[in-house]
Design a protein around this motif. Structure first.
Motif, PDB file in Angstrom:
ATOM      1  N   MET A  20      -9.236   5.754   4.892  1.00 41.55           N
ATOM      2  CA  MET A  20      -8.703   5.631   3.542  1.00 41.55           C
ATOM      3  C   MET A  20      -7.406   6.422   3.417  1.00 41.55           C
ATOM      4  SD  MET A  20     -10.548   3.582   1.779  1.00 41.55           S
ATOM      5  CE  MET A  20     -10.785   3.877   0.054  1.00 41.55           C
ATOM      6  N   GLN A  21      -7.345   7.594   4.037  1.00 41.48           N
ATOM      7  CA  GLN A  21      -6.133   8.407   3.968  1.00 41.48           C
ATOM      8  C   GLN A  21      -4.957   7.691   4.614  1.00 41.48           C
ATOM      9  OE1 GLN A  21      -5.759  11.330   2.189  1.00 41.48           O
ATOM     10  NE2 GLN A  21      -3.634  10.799   2.547  1.00 41.48           N
ATOM     11  N   LYS A  22      -5.197   7.008   5.728  1.00 41.14           N
ATOM     12  CA  LYS A  22      -4.126   6.238   6.378  1.00 41.14           C
ATOM     13  C   LYS A  22      -3.595   5.163   5.443  1.00 41.14           C
ATOM     14  CE  LYS A  22      -5.924   6.881  11.021  1.00 41.14           C
ATOM     15  NZ  LYS A  22      -6.636   6.259  12.150  1.00 41.14           N
ATOM     16  N   LEU A  23      -4.494   4.490   4.732  1.00 38.66           N
ATOM     17  CA  LEU A  23      -4.077   3.448   3.797  1.00 38.66           C
ATOM     18  C   LEU A  23      -3.304   4.045   2.624  1.00 38.66           C
ATOM     19  CD1 LEU A  23      -7.336   1.303   3.852  1.00 38.66           C
ATOM     20  CD2 LEU A  23      -5.124   0.702   4.860  1.00 38.66           C
ATOM     21  N   LEU A  24      -3.755   5.187   2.114  1.00 38.04           N
ATOM     22  CA  LEU A  24      -3.045   5.855   1.024  1.00 38.04           C
ATOM     23  C   LEU A  24      -1.645   6.270   1.468  1.00 38.04           C
ATOM     24  CD1 LEU A  24      -5.943   8.097  -0.344  1.00 38.04           C
ATOM     25  CD2 LEU A  24      -4.830   6.213  -1.556  1.00 38.04           C
ATOM     26  N   ASP A  25      -1.538   6.801   2.676  1.00 41.39           N
ATOM     27  CA  ASP A  25      -0.232   7.196   3.213  1.00 41.39           C
ATOM     28  C   ASP A  25       0.689   5.989   3.368  1.00 41.39           C
ATOM     29  OD1 ASP A  25      -1.154   9.805   3.330  1.00 41.39           O
ATOM     30  OD2 ASP A  25      -1.589   9.737   5.475  1.00 41.39           O
ATOM     31  N   LEU A  41       0.879  -4.924  -0.321  1.00 40.53           N
ATOM     32  CA  LEU A  41      -0.100  -4.270  -1.188  1.00 40.53           C
ATOM     33  C   LEU A  41      -1.419  -5.043  -1.223  1.00 40.53           C
ATOM     34  CD1 LEU A  41       2.140  -3.084  -4.149  1.00 40.53           C
ATOM     35  CD2 LEU A  41       1.005  -1.655  -2.448  1.00 40.53           C
ATOM     36  N   ASN A  42      -1.344  -6.364  -1.220  1.00 38.80           N
ATOM     37  CA  ASN A  42      -2.567  -7.168  -1.189  1.00 38.80           C
ATOM     38  C   ASN A  42      -3.339  -6.947   0.108  1.00 38.80           C
ATOM     39  OD1 ASN A  42      -2.468  -8.385  -3.722  1.00 38.80           O
ATOM     40  ND2 ASN A  42      -1.107  -9.999  -3.003  1.00 38.80           N
ATOM     41  N   LEU A  43      -2.628  -6.838   1.214  1.00 38.31           N
ATOM     42  CA  LEU A  43      -3.276  -6.582   2.497  1.00 38.31           C
ATOM     43  C   LEU A  43      -3.948  -5.208   2.495  1.00 38.31           C
ATOM     44  CD1 LEU A  43      -3.869  -7.457   5.387  1.00 38.31           C
ATOM     45  CD2 LEU A  43      -1.653  -6.532   6.047  1.00 38.31           C
ATOM     46  N   ILE A  44      -3.269  -4.207   1.960  1.00 33.91           N
ATOM     47  CA  ILE A  44      -3.844  -2.862   1.887  1.00 33.91           C
ATOM     48  C   ILE A  44      -5.060  -2.860   0.964  1.00 33.91           C
ATOM     49  CG2 ILE A  44      -3.425  -0.511   1.070  1.00 33.91           C
ATOM     50  CD1 ILE A  44      -0.552  -0.832   2.192  1.00 33.91           C
ATOM     51  N   ALA A  45      -4.976  -3.580  -0.161  1.00 36.38           N
ATOM     52  CA  ALA A  45      -6.120  -3.667  -1.079  1.00 36.38           C
ATOM     53  C   ALA A  45      -7.317  -4.294  -0.379  1.00 36.38           C
ATOM     54  CB  ALA A  45      -5.744  -4.468  -2.315  1.00 36.38           C
ATOM     55  N   GLU A  58     -13.173  -1.155   3.712  1.00 41.60           N
ATOM     56  CA  GLU A  58     -13.599   0.220   4.000  1.00 41.60           C
ATOM     57  C   GLU A  58     -14.665   0.658   3.002  1.00 41.60           C
ATOM     58  OE1 GLU A  58     -13.888   3.659   6.160  1.00 41.60           O
ATOM     59  OE2 GLU A  58     -12.809   1.837   6.688  1.00 41.60           O
ATOM     60  N   GLN A  59     -14.496   0.299   1.735  1.00 36.94           N
ATOM     61  CA  GLN A  59     -15.492   0.654   0.730  1.00 36.94           C
ATOM     62  C   GLN A  59     -16.820  -0.033   1.023  1.00 36.94           C
ATOM     63  OE1 GLN A  59     -13.356  -0.380  -2.856  1.00 36.94           O
ATOM     64  NE2 GLN A  59     -12.873   1.763  -3.246  1.00 36.94           N
ATOM     65  N   GLY A  60     -16.765  -1.253   1.548  1.00 35.98           N
ATOM     66  CA  GLY A  60     -17.993  -1.949   1.940  1.00 35.98           C
ATOM     67  C   GLY A  60     -18.702  -1.223   3.067  1.00 35.98           C
ATOM     68  N   VAL A  83       0.684   3.257   1.583  1.00 37.35           N
ATOM     69  CA  VAL A  83       1.173   2.868   0.253  1.00 37.35           C
ATOM     70  C   VAL A  83       2.262   3.820  -0.207  1.00 37.35           C
ATOM     71  CG1 VAL A  83       0.541   2.678  -2.185  1.00 37.35           C
ATOM     72  CG2 VAL A  83      -0.953   1.709  -0.443  1.00 37.35           C
ATOM     73  N   GLU A  84       2.034   5.100  -0.001  1.00 40.21           N
ATOM     74  CA  GLU A  84       2.999   6.095  -0.461  1.00 40.21           C
ATOM     75  C   GLU A  84       4.350   5.966   0.232  1.00 40.21           C
ATOM     76  OE1 GLU A  84       2.865  10.855  -0.996  1.00 40.21           O
ATOM     77  OE2 GLU A  84       1.248   9.619  -1.739  1.00 40.21           O
ATOM     78  N   ASN A  85       4.351   5.493   1.457  1.00 39.16           N
ATOM     79  CA  ASN A  85       5.593   5.389   2.230  1.00 39.16           C
ATOM     80  C   ASN A  85       6.291   4.043   2.077  1.00 39.16           C
ATOM     81  OD1 ASN A  85       5.432   7.992   3.332  1.00 39.16           O
ATOM     82  ND2 ASN A  85       3.963   7.296   4.870  1.00 39.16           N
ATOM     83  N   MET A  86       5.788   3.184   1.201  1.00 41.47           N
ATOM     84  CA  MET A  86       6.402   1.874   1.008  1.00 41.47           C
ATOM     85  C   MET A  86       7.708   1.976   0.223  1.00 41.47           C
ATOM     86  SD  MET A  86       3.303  -0.656   0.135  1.00 41.47           S
ATOM     87  CE  MET A  86       2.655  -1.632   1.440  1.00 41.47           C
ATOM     88  N   ASP A  87       8.608   1.057   0.551  1.00 45.79           N
ATOM     89  CA  ASP A  87       9.877   0.953  -0.163  1.00 45.79           C
ATOM     90  C   ASP A  87       9.674   0.039  -1.373  1.00 45.79           C
ATOM     91  OD1 ASP A  87      12.455   0.599  -1.060  1.00 45.79           O
ATOM     92  OD2 ASP A  87      13.144  -0.468   0.724  1.00 45.79           O
ATOM     93  N   PRO A  88       9.862   0.547  -2.588  1.00 51.46           N
ATOM     94  CA  PRO A  88       9.628  -0.282  -3.784  1.00 51.46           C
ATOM     95  C   PRO A  88      10.577  -1.481  -3.890  1.00 51.46           C
ATOM     96  CG  PRO A  88      10.488   1.879  -4.399  1.00 51.46           C
ATOM     97  CD  PRO A  88      10.271   1.897  -2.918  1.00 51.46           C
ATOM     98  N   ASN A  89      11.647  -1.477  -3.138  1.00 50.16           N
ATOM     99  CA  ASN A  89      12.599  -2.584  -3.158  1.00 50.16           C
ATOM    100  C   ASN A  89      12.324  -3.628  -2.079  1.00 50.16           C
ATOM    101  OD1 ASN A  89      14.115  -1.433  -5.312  1.00 50.16           O
ATOM    102  ND2 ASN A  89      14.994  -0.001  -3.826  1.00 50.16           N
ATOM    103  N   ASP A  90      11.264  -3.432  -1.304  1.00 50.24           N
ATOM    104  CA  ASP A  90      10.901  -4.362  -0.238  1.00 50.24           C
ATOM    105  C   ASP A  90      10.488  -5.705  -0.849  1.00 50.24           C
ATOM    106  OD1 ASP A  90       9.847  -5.718   1.923  1.00 50.24           O
ATOM    107  OD2 ASP A  90       8.579  -4.064   2.594  1.00 50.24           O
ATOM    108  N   ASN A  91      11.084  -6.795  -0.348  1.00 53.65           N
ATOM    109  CA  ASN A  91      10.779  -8.133  -0.866  1.00 53.65           C
ATOM    110  C   ASN A  91       9.343  -8.571  -0.588  1.00 53.65           C
ATOM    111  OD1 ASN A  91      13.336  -8.461  -1.896  1.00 53.65           O
ATOM    112  ND2 ASN A  91      14.123  -9.447  -0.050  1.00 53.65           N
TER     113      ASN A  91
END
Length: 71
Positions: free
Chosen positions: A9-14, A30-34, A40-42, A16-24
């Protein structure tokens, strides 16, 4: 910065945090990470056994810590 005791989960959080908000392709990423988070929750849900002595019953981990009135 959000922290998780679960290393996956920490890897996934990291990620998301390192994503560029301007990325097309941000929405796709984000859908893939979700989806990965849901998987993981399952896995975590399957690891927590029933409360009250019923070890054969699998429960949602959040239910194990919630009071009766909250459920």
């Amino acid at each position: 910065m959000t922290k998780s005791a679960n290393s996956n989960m920490q890897k996934l959080l990291d990620e998301v945090e390192n994503m560029d908000p301007n990325d097309n392709s941000l929405e796709v990423k984000l859908n893939l990470i979700a989806q990965k988070v849901a998987e993981e929750q399952g896995k975590l849900k399957g690891m927590v056994r029933g409360v009250g002595g019923d070890d054969s019953k699998l429960v949602d981990p959040s239910d194990a810590f919630a009071c009766e009135g909250c459920q």
